[in-house]
Scaffold this motif. Sequence first.
Motif, PDB file in Angstrom:
ATOM      1  N   TYR A  88     -15.115  17.808   9.219  1.00 20.42           N
ATOM      2  CA  TYR A  88     -15.743  17.105  10.332  1.00 20.42           C
ATOM      3  C   TYR A  88     -15.585  15.602  10.087  1.00 20.42           C
ATOM      4  O   TYR A  88     -16.039  15.077   9.068  1.00 20.42           O
ATOM      5  N   ASN A  89     -14.952  14.935  11.027  1.00 21.83           N
ATOM      6  CA  ASN A  89     -14.636  13.510  10.876  1.00 21.83           C
ATOM      7  C   ASN A  89     -14.862  12.843  12.229  1.00 21.83           C
ATOM      8  O   ASN A  89     -14.163  13.140  13.198  1.00 21.83           O
ATOM      9  N   PHE A  90     -15.845  11.958  12.293  1.00 17.86           N
ATOM     10  CA  PHE A  90     -16.227  11.335  13.559  1.00 17.86           C
ATOM     11  C   PHE A  90     -15.685   9.917  13.714  1.00 17.86           C
ATOM     12  O   PHE A  90     -16.042   9.213  14.653  1.00 17.86           O
ATOM     13  N   SER A  91     -14.809   9.495  12.795  1.00 21.16           N
ATOM     14  CA  SER A  91     -14.202   8.159  12.892  1.00 21.16           C
ATOM     15  C   SER A  91     -12.674   8.228  12.881  1.00 21.16           C
ATOM     16  O   SER A  91     -12.008   7.203  12.808  1.00 21.16           O
ATOM     17  N   ALA A  92     -12.124   9.417  12.975  1.00 18.72           N
ATOM     18  CA  ALA A  92     -10.672   9.587  12.978  1.00 18.72           C
ATOM     19  C   ALA A  92     -10.086   9.155  14.316  1.00 18.72           C
ATOM     20  O   ALA A  92     -10.811   8.865  15.279  1.00 18.72           O
ATOM     21  N   LEU A  93      -8.763   9.101  14.388  1.00 18.39           N
ATOM     22  CA  LEU A  93      -8.095   8.759  15.640  1.00 18.39           C
ATOM     23  C   LEU A  93      -8.566   9.663  16.771  1.00 18.39           C
ATOM     24  O   LEU A  93      -8.866   9.193  17.879  1.00 18.39           O
ATOM     25  N   TYR A  94      -8.646  10.952  16.499  1.00 19.29           N
ATOM     26  CA  TYR A  94      -9.216  11.915  17.445  1.00 19.29           C
ATOM     27  C   TYR A  94     -10.355  12.623  16.717  1.00 19.29           C
ATOM     28  O   TYR A  94     -10.146  13.575  15.968  1.00 19.29           O
ATOM     29  N   PRO A  95     -11.586  12.141  16.922  1.00 22.13           N
ATOM     30  CA  PRO A  95     -12.721  12.635  16.136  1.00 22.13           C
ATOM     31  C   PRO A  95     -13.016  14.104  16.393  1.00 22.13           C
ATOM     32  O   PRO A  95     -12.658  14.676  17.436  1.00 22.13           O
ATOM     33  N   THR A  96     -13.696  14.713  15.430  1.00 25.63           N
ATOM     34  CA  THR A  96     -14.221  16.061  15.608  1.00 25.63           C
ATOM     35  C   THR A  96     -15.153  16.071  16.815  1.00 25.63           C
ATOM     36  O   THR A  96     -16.009  15.193  16.966  1.00 25.63           O
ATOM     37  N   GLU A  97     -15.000  17.043  17.685  1.00 26.67           N
ATOM     38  CA  GLU A  97     -15.763  17.096  18.932  1.00 26.67           C
ATOM     39  C   GLU A  97     -16.720  18.282  18.907  1.00 26.67           C
ATOM     40  O   GLU A  97     -16.303  19.431  18.736  1.00 26.67           O
ATOM     41  N   LEU A  98     -18.019  17.981  19.047  1.00 28.01           N
ATOM     42  CA  LEU A  98     -19.058  19.006  19.005  1.00 28.01           C
ATOM     43  C   LEU A  98     -19.647  19.308  20.385  1.00 28.01           C
ATOM     44  O   LEU A  98     -20.544  20.140  20.508  1.00 28.01           O
ATOM     45  N   SER A  99     -19.138  18.646  21.416  1.00 24.83           N
ATOM     46  CA  SER A  99     -19.734  18.758  22.748  1.00 24.83           C
ATOM     47  C   SER A  99     -19.213  19.963  23.522  1.00 24.83           C
ATOM     48  O   SER A  99     -18.171  20.545  23.200  1.00 24.83           O
ATOM     49  N   LEU A 100     -19.959  20.319  24.567  1.00 21.44           N
ATOM     50  CA  LEU A 100     -19.521  21.294  25.562  1.00 21.44           C
ATOM     51  C   LEU A 100     -19.600  20.645  26.927  1.00 21.44           C
ATOM     52  O   LEU A 100     -20.596  20.012  27.279  1.00 21.44           O
ATOM     53  N   GLU A 101     -18.535  20.820  27.718  1.00 21.61           N
ATOM     54  CA  GLU A 101     -18.489  20.354  29.102  1.00 21.61           C
ATOM     55  C   GLU A 101     -18.286  21.546  30.020  1.00 21.61           C
ATOM     56  O   GLU A 101     -17.819  22.597  29.600  1.00 21.61           O
TER      57      GLU A 101
END
Length: 552
Positions: A417-430
């Motif tokens: 889990y990496n929230f500062s990467a180019l494309y961060p880990t995404e925990l959301s639901l849409e």
Amino acid sequence: MDPKILIFMLLVCCSSVFNVGAQSYQGKWKLLKRSIGVSAMHMALLPNEKIVTFDRSEFGPSNITLPQGKCIKEDSKSSDCYAHSVEFDPATRAVRPLTILSDTWCSSGAFSIDGTLVQSGGYRLGEKVVRYFKPCMDCDWEEDQNGLLSPRWHASNQVLPDGKIIVVGGRYQFTYEFIPKLSGSDRILYKLPFLKETRYSALVPNNLYPFLHLSTDGNLFVFANDRGILLDYINNKVIRSYPVTPGGISRNYPSTGYSVLLPLKLFSTTDSDNNTSTPDAEVLICGGTAPDSNEKANVGVFVPASKSCGRLIITAASPEWEMEEMPINRVMGDMIMLPTGDVLIINGAAKGTAGWGVARDPVLNPVLYRPDARNSDGSTRFEVLAPSLIPRLYHSTAHLLSDGRVLVGGSNPNINYNFSALYPTELSLEAFYPPYFTKKKPRPSIVAVNPGLKIGYKQKISLEFTLEGSVILSDLFVTMVAPSFTTHSIAMNQRLLVLAFNNEVKKTSSGNYLVEGYAPETAALAPPGYYQLFLVHEAIPSKGKWIQIKQF
């Protein structure tokens, strides 16, 4: 709040049509949950309307903990107190952490006749595990540590006419088997050399997560890399080999394309046994990329994904690919059958491949594909739809909900889990709202299904429904959608049937409408189990009703 999410919420609440420059797009988005605690790598909708989703389980902490006292002992010195699977309620948006014991990374799944999610394989200690999740209020995962004969990592599953589940392939596995193990034939490993023949290389197979579609004759269409076969899995015999797809594109992991079986249209005949004609089975396969794209991406060269799509009638006497082009290059897309019979293509990237950090240019716009649209005049069957603001790349998912929305989640091209990467880990639901939500037409509503929600093959059934205004008979039909298990751009067991209904609409004494028709004739058309039943009028679907079909 993240500024991009605030802007996104303002956009979706204010308009059902996005305007980007001079371009207007149909459809709309809504953020349902900023974080469910895990990244939704795998996803399934149960017949109780709950979503079960999970990530890999041996990569470190997630963002949600298990209930107190439920930590999992990993060895004598350490334990894992984090949940790697959750149950999500789309109606209330509540999240319930679940306990999964083995590593589910890049696993597969399908549903049993009673609506239990049967989930198989994974990584290392999880590679031979079969897991079960029942659709009940407080249920949790149950695991059979030796449920598979062979290790299955990146395999694919399909429900068969007898209700069994076939598991095909996996990394370094050129075989198939059946689960659960109920008979002697289920305890045999069947060789499938086709899987080795279609491998690009040992490190870049381009044939993992093969596409599986049950044909209308009960045999199994298997597609890997750039070609397909028809497999008689009972007798372990390849009975047809299909042409290679034109263009030199690889379509399976890690050059990940996507595929659906197009709607099976059942039509009544006039005989006294209520038989229906057997429809042709036609597959649609899109996207992917050049065979060496993954090798290039690993050294920083990101090759554009393919725009190409191919349709193949697998039941034709002399099948040939019908090729067309999408409006957007896309690898790692998800293909979701909508209740209307249209196909939604969503998520993915315009360059690169599946894998850790090897994709670029997220594709934010879904695309709608209308299989029956006439394009002899040069027009396209595709329509570009409203964009999300959240990139959904490697390890993202999408799933049809019973109300007609499409749930979208996941995306984690990072090892942890990496929230500062180019494309961060995404925990959301849409939730994506397809264009039928924005049309100014009344929505039908199913009031009752007779003789009930459990039906047998060839059984006469009727649907009572309400609709504001008059019914246009030529624009009315009923669809039946099998629930899928989605991961890695593949919706396993996805299937949509257009049911055979009489060319008549009646009025009931209560003022409602009534249509009558027949359930599918055979289990080869509709394997036993649960389905979502929709009534569609003027391209607007009702909410789905869960029914169960089996041999009574």
